[in-house]
Design a protein around this motif. Structure first.
Motif, PDB file in Angstrom:
ATOM      1  N   THR A  12       0.813  -1.212   0.000  1.00 11.44           N
ATOM      2  CA  THR A  12       0.000   0.000   0.000  1.00 11.44           C
ATOM      3  C   THR A  12       0.850   1.266   0.000  1.00 11.44           C
ATOM      4  O   THR A  12       1.886   1.338   0.666  1.00 11.44           O
ATOM      5  N   SER A  49      -6.138   0.251  -3.422  1.00  8.12           N
ATOM      6  CA  SER A  49      -7.131  -0.808  -3.581  1.00  8.12           C
ATOM      7  C   SER A  49      -7.089  -1.371  -4.998  1.00  8.12           C
ATOM      8  O   SER A  49      -7.518  -2.499  -5.242  1.00  8.12           O
ATOM      9  N   GLY A  56      -8.536  -4.950   0.601  1.00  6.88           N
ATOM     10  CA  GLY A  56      -9.617  -4.573  -0.302  1.00  6.88           C
ATOM     11  C   GLY A  56     -10.787  -4.010   0.462  1.00  6.88           C
ATOM     12  O   GLY A  56     -11.388  -4.703   1.295  1.00  6.88           O
ATOM     13  N   PRO A  57     -11.123  -2.736   0.250  1.00  9.57           N
ATOM     14  CA  PRO A  57     -12.249  -2.133   0.960  1.00  9.57           C
ATOM     15  C   PRO A  57     -13.570  -2.771   0.539  1.00  9.57           C
ATOM     16  O   PRO A  57     -13.684  -3.388  -0.523  1.00  9.57           O
TER      17      PRO A  57
END
Length: 410
Positions: free
Chosen positions: A139, A146, A384-385
């Motif tokens: 990230t 994402s 992953g949102p």
């Protein structure tokens, strides 16, 4: 018709009994000592409380070690689900005590699947032994990570080396003094197809140019292993540190995150069960307006909803685990997305109700609920949102061929 059987195998049942006893006899009693050590050390001291190493010795001796990895334990994903759920009851301690804590589990799976023999010997073996810890550096603060195709960190070939430049954050585990290796994802070929631009490289954390800037808190809490912002400034590692092939980083990430996501969901069930147990106990023992809270219809409603939601999520988690075992990660990817969107939200719902029933105590550090909520709420973003998983589910549904019944009524 394929029959889905979610019953625990004899082997899993034996592990479940032994792990239940281990957590009850050793892990729960260690929580006070763990918390006291962390409080006295302060938020910026990421040294592991000694009780963790004591528990690891006991777990090894009991054969409760590396249960997450089928190649080591012989357990299927479905076998592992109720075991991971047990560890979710004590999320800060139990997973690491049995060497099943993130991000090491995902990194060990990655090394098991994609590392060379030399890489496995140097990094996988000490991780499996619980001698070191690791970080996963994907990230980035500057891009929407994402979508892994956005990642901008550069990994450029220079003779026999790769040179890495970039800034990462939320590299979990990197503040732990035992962290020795980072798996770094970056762009090796910007001109390739979008899913073939990224690669993963092994970077020892003491490599010149690696700077751990800070550990980012989660709702004000500092986790012991840290969630770190890291600068990679002309970091040189040999090309032999490449994982898999150049351009395979995106595929490796998907292979790594599939099991990792479902393991988080399994543990979320355990966290929700603990919150429900605390809520029930509070309802039975707290008197308000002359009666126990358990007599209040609103409280009964909160308890009933929580039981329903936990059991529903567990069945979906078991279905996803069963599908991975029977048909592989690719066939289960939508089910994994479903449970990843469901389990953290469910856990947040249950913990929130438990907080409400506890009143002011629920938002204080006098109970575990506020800290539990912080982790489960963060889980709706990492790996992953929710929105990304829900989009995948919706796209699959919108593109699905109509059933005979659907065609008949539309």
């Amino acid at each position: 018709m394929t029959v889905m059987d979610f019953a625990m195998s004899a082997k899993a049942s034996d592990y479940h009994k032994r792990l239940s006893e281990f957590i009850t006899d050793y892990v729960f009693p260690a929580e006070a000592e763990y918390d006291k050590y962390r409080e006295e050390a302060g938020p910026h001291d990421h040294t592991v409380p000694p009780v963790i190493e004591e528990l690891k010795i006991k777990a090894k001796a009991a054969g409760l070690w590396n249960l997450f990895l089928p190649a080591e334990s012989g357990l299927t994903n479905l076998d592992y689900a109720p075991l991971a759920e047990l560890t979710g009851w004590s999320l800060e301690i139990a997973p690491e005590a049995i060497n099943c804590a993130a991000p090491d589990t995902g990194n060990m799976e990655t090394l098991h699947l994609f590392a060379t023999e030399e890489q496995r010997k140097q990094w996988l073996e000490p991780l499996l032994a619980g001698e070191i810890r690791s970080g996963f550096s994907m990230t980035e603060p500057a891009v929407a990570s994402s979508d892994a195709r956005n990642i901008e960190t550069s990994i450029v070939r220079d003779g026999g080396d790769y040179v890495i430049n970039g800034r990462k954050w939320w590299t979990s585990g990197a503040s732990d003094p035992r962290c020795k290796i980072l798996i770094v994802m970056g762009r090796t070929n910007p001109e390739a197809a979008s899913h073939q631009q990224q690669s993963m490289v092994l970077v020892p954390i003491d490599t010149p140019g690696v700077t751990v800037v800070r550990s980012t808190s989660v709702f004000g809490y500092q986790d012991q292993p840290g969630h770190c912002e890291i600068i990679y400034d002309n970091v040189r590692v040999p090309v032999t540190n490449l994982l898999g092939e150049e351009g395979s980083g995106f595929a490796i990430a998907q292979a790594r995150l599939g099991p990792g996501r479902i393991h988080h969901c399994m543990r979320a069930l355990g966290g929700a069960e603990r919150a429900l147990a605390l809520m029930v106990n509070r309802a039975n023992t707290r008197i308000a307006f002359g009666r126990p809270l358990a007599d209040q219809g609103m409280v009964q409603n909160a308890i009933a909803k929580s039981r329903n939601e936990i059991d529903q999520a567990r069945l979906l988690c078991e279905k996803a685990a069963w599908t991975i075992d029977q048909h592989g990660n690719k066939a289960a990817h939508l089910l994994v997305s479903q449970i990843k969107a469901v389990a953290p939200q469910m856990a947040c719902n249950v913990i929130d109700r438990a907080i409400q029933v506890h009143g002011a105590a629920g938002v204080s550090e006098d109970t575990v609920l506020a800290r539990m909520y912080s982790w489960q709420r963060a889980m709706r973003i990492f790996d992953g949102p929710d929105e990304v998983h829900l989009r995948s589910i919706a796209r699959a549904e919108l593109g699905r061929e109509k059933s005979v019944f659907a065609a008949a009524v539309t």
